[in-house]
Design a protein around this motif. Structure first.
Motif, PDB file in Angstrom:
ATOM      1  N   ARG A  99       0.824  -1.212   0.000  1.00  0.00           N
ATOM      2  CA  ARG A  99       0.000   0.000   0.000  1.00  0.00           C
ATOM      3  C   ARG A  99       0.858   1.263   0.000  1.00  0.00           C
ATOM      4  NH1 ARG A  99      -3.530  -3.448   3.337  1.00  0.00           N
ATOM      5  NH2 ARG A  99      -2.282  -2.958   5.187  1.00  0.00           N
ATOM      6  N   ASP A 135      -6.952  -6.768   2.935  1.00  0.00           N
ATOM      7  CA  ASP A 135      -7.412  -5.390   2.737  1.00  0.00           C
ATOM      8  C   ASP A 135      -6.518  -4.739   1.688  1.00  0.00           C
ATOM      9  OD1 ASP A 135      -8.519  -2.886   2.909  1.00  0.00           O
ATOM     10  OD2 ASP A 135      -7.553  -2.359   4.806  1.00  0.00           O
ATOM     11  N   ASP A 137      -6.340  -3.261  -2.642  1.00  0.00           N
ATOM     12  CA  ASP A 137      -7.075  -2.766  -3.801  1.00  0.00           C
ATOM     13  C   ASP A 137      -6.800  -3.702  -4.977  1.00  0.00           C
ATOM     14  OD1 ASP A 137      -8.212  -1.468  -5.922  1.00  0.00           O
ATOM     15  OD2 ASP A 137      -7.170   0.436  -5.609  1.00  0.00           O
ATOM     16  N   SER A 139      -7.955  -3.755  -7.815  1.00  0.00           N
ATOM     17  CA  SER A 139      -8.020  -3.153  -9.153  1.00  0.00           C
ATOM     18  C   SER A 139      -6.653  -2.647  -9.610  1.00  0.00           C
ATOM     19  CB  SER A 139      -9.027  -1.997  -9.181  1.00  0.00           C
ATOM     20  OG  SER A 139      -8.562  -0.897  -8.397  1.00  0.00           O
TER      21      SER A 139
END
Length: 271
Positions: A99, A135, A137, A139
Motif C-alpha cells: 500500500r 485489505d 485494492d 483493481s
C-alpha cells in the motif's frame, strides 16, 4: 563500485584513480552483480528454500523517510534491487508495504532473460503478498496485469469475501497459517511446494521482524545509506524481540559513493 570483502589480491590492488578494491573506478555490469549475489547452489538432495531479505538503512537506523525507502536509496542500490529480483523465483512482501510503496508487478528484464530461462524460471518473479485481512485494492496492476499471477499468502481463517475478491481479480490465494494470520515457516514451505525456492523479501519491517522471530531468514542483503534522518522512522525489522540474538556472518561487502552494500548469511558454508 568496488568490492571490500572478501579480501583477495584483486580487492587490495589500487585502481588507476588510487581507489582500492576489486572493480573500483567503474560501474559493474548486471552480470557481475548477478554473480556477486547468486543464490547458493543446490545440494545433492536438490533445491531447498533459501530466503533472503533486501533492505536499506541509514546510519542512524532508519529504514525509510516519510514512509518510503526511496529517499534513502541510490541509483546503484536500485540496480542491485533489480538484480536481486531478477535472481528470485518470488518476491514476498507485506500488505502495508504494497500500500505505501505502490507496488507494481515484477517485469521481465531482457538482460536476465537467458539466465532465468537456463535456471528454469519464469520470465519474471511472482509477487507474493502476505496479508491476514486481504485489505488490498484488487483493481491495481499488481493484481490485474502481472506477467506472472500474484500470490496472496494468508491464513485459513481469512475473510471468505476477500478471498473471493482476490481470486476474481486473478490472484492465487495460498493458505499459510491455521488461523487468521500467516506463519512464516508455513509460508516458506507453501512457496517451495509451488516450486519457488529462491525467495526474496523486501519487507516491510513488520514482516521481516516476523521472519526473524520465526528463524526462517537465511540471508540479509543490507544497504547502509550514508545519511542521517533522526525522527521516529522504523528500523528494518520490527515486532517482538527474539530471546537470543541471531548471529549472521559477513559474506560480502561492496561500496560506491559512500553506500555500503552488505550481504550477511546465517550459514556461511552455503556460499
Amino acid at each position: 563500485m568496488r568490492r571490500l570483502f572478501p579480501v583477495t589480491d584483486e580487492t587490495a590492488a589500487p585502481a588507476p584513480d588510487g581507489a582500492s578494491g576489486e572493480g573500483a573506478g567503474r560501474e559493474w555490469s548486471l552480470q557481475e552483480l548477478a554473480a556477486a549475489y547468486a543464490y547458493p547452489e543446490p545440494g545433492p538432495g536438490g533445491p531447498v528454500p533459501w530466503l533472503r531479505a533486501n533492505m536499506v538503512s541509514t546510519l542512524d537506523g532508519a529504514a525509510q523517510h516519510d514512509g518510503r525507502s526511496q529517499p534513502i536509496s541510490s541509483a546503484t542500490d536500485m540496480r542491485i534491487f533489480g538484480t536481486l529480483r531478477a535472481l528470485a523465483d518470488v518476491v514476498v512482501v507485506g500488505a502495508e508495504t504494497v500500500r505505501k510503496e505502490g507496488y507494481r508487478p515484477a517485469r521481465a528484464r531482457e538482460d536476465f532473460a537467458a539466465m532465468r530461462e537456463a535456471a528454469g524460471q519464469r520470465p519474471a518473479p511472482a509477487i507474493a503478498v502476505v496479508t491476514a485481512s486481504l485489505d488490498l485494492d484488487f483493481s491495481l496492476p499488481l493484481f490485474t496485469s502481472p506477467l506472472v499471477p500474484t500470490l496472496i499468502l494468508t491464513g485459513a481463517a481469512a475473510p471468505a469475501d476477500r478471498v473471493a475478491a482476490a481470486e476474481k481479480a486473478g490472484a492465487r490465494v495460498v493458505t499459510a497459517g491455521d488461523g487468521i494470520g500467516v506463519d512464516p515457516a508455513l509460508a516458506v514451505r507453501a512457496l517451495a511446494d509451488l516450486g519457488h525456492t529462491r525467495l526474496l523479501t523486501e519487507g516491510g519491517p513488520r514482516l521481516l521482524g516476523q521472519m526473524v522471530a520465526a528463524g526462517v531468514l537465511d540471508e540479509l542483503c543490507l544497504t547502509v545509506s550514508p545519511m542521517l534522518t533522526a525522527g521516529e522512522a522504523q528500523r528494518i525489522a520490527g515486532g517482538p524481540a527474539v530471546t537470543v540474538p541471531h548471529r549472521f556472518g559477513l559474506v560480502s561487502m561492496l561500496e560506491e559513493d559512500g553506500f555500503l552494500f552488505t550481504r550477511y548469511g546465517r550459514d556461511r558454508t552455503a556460499y
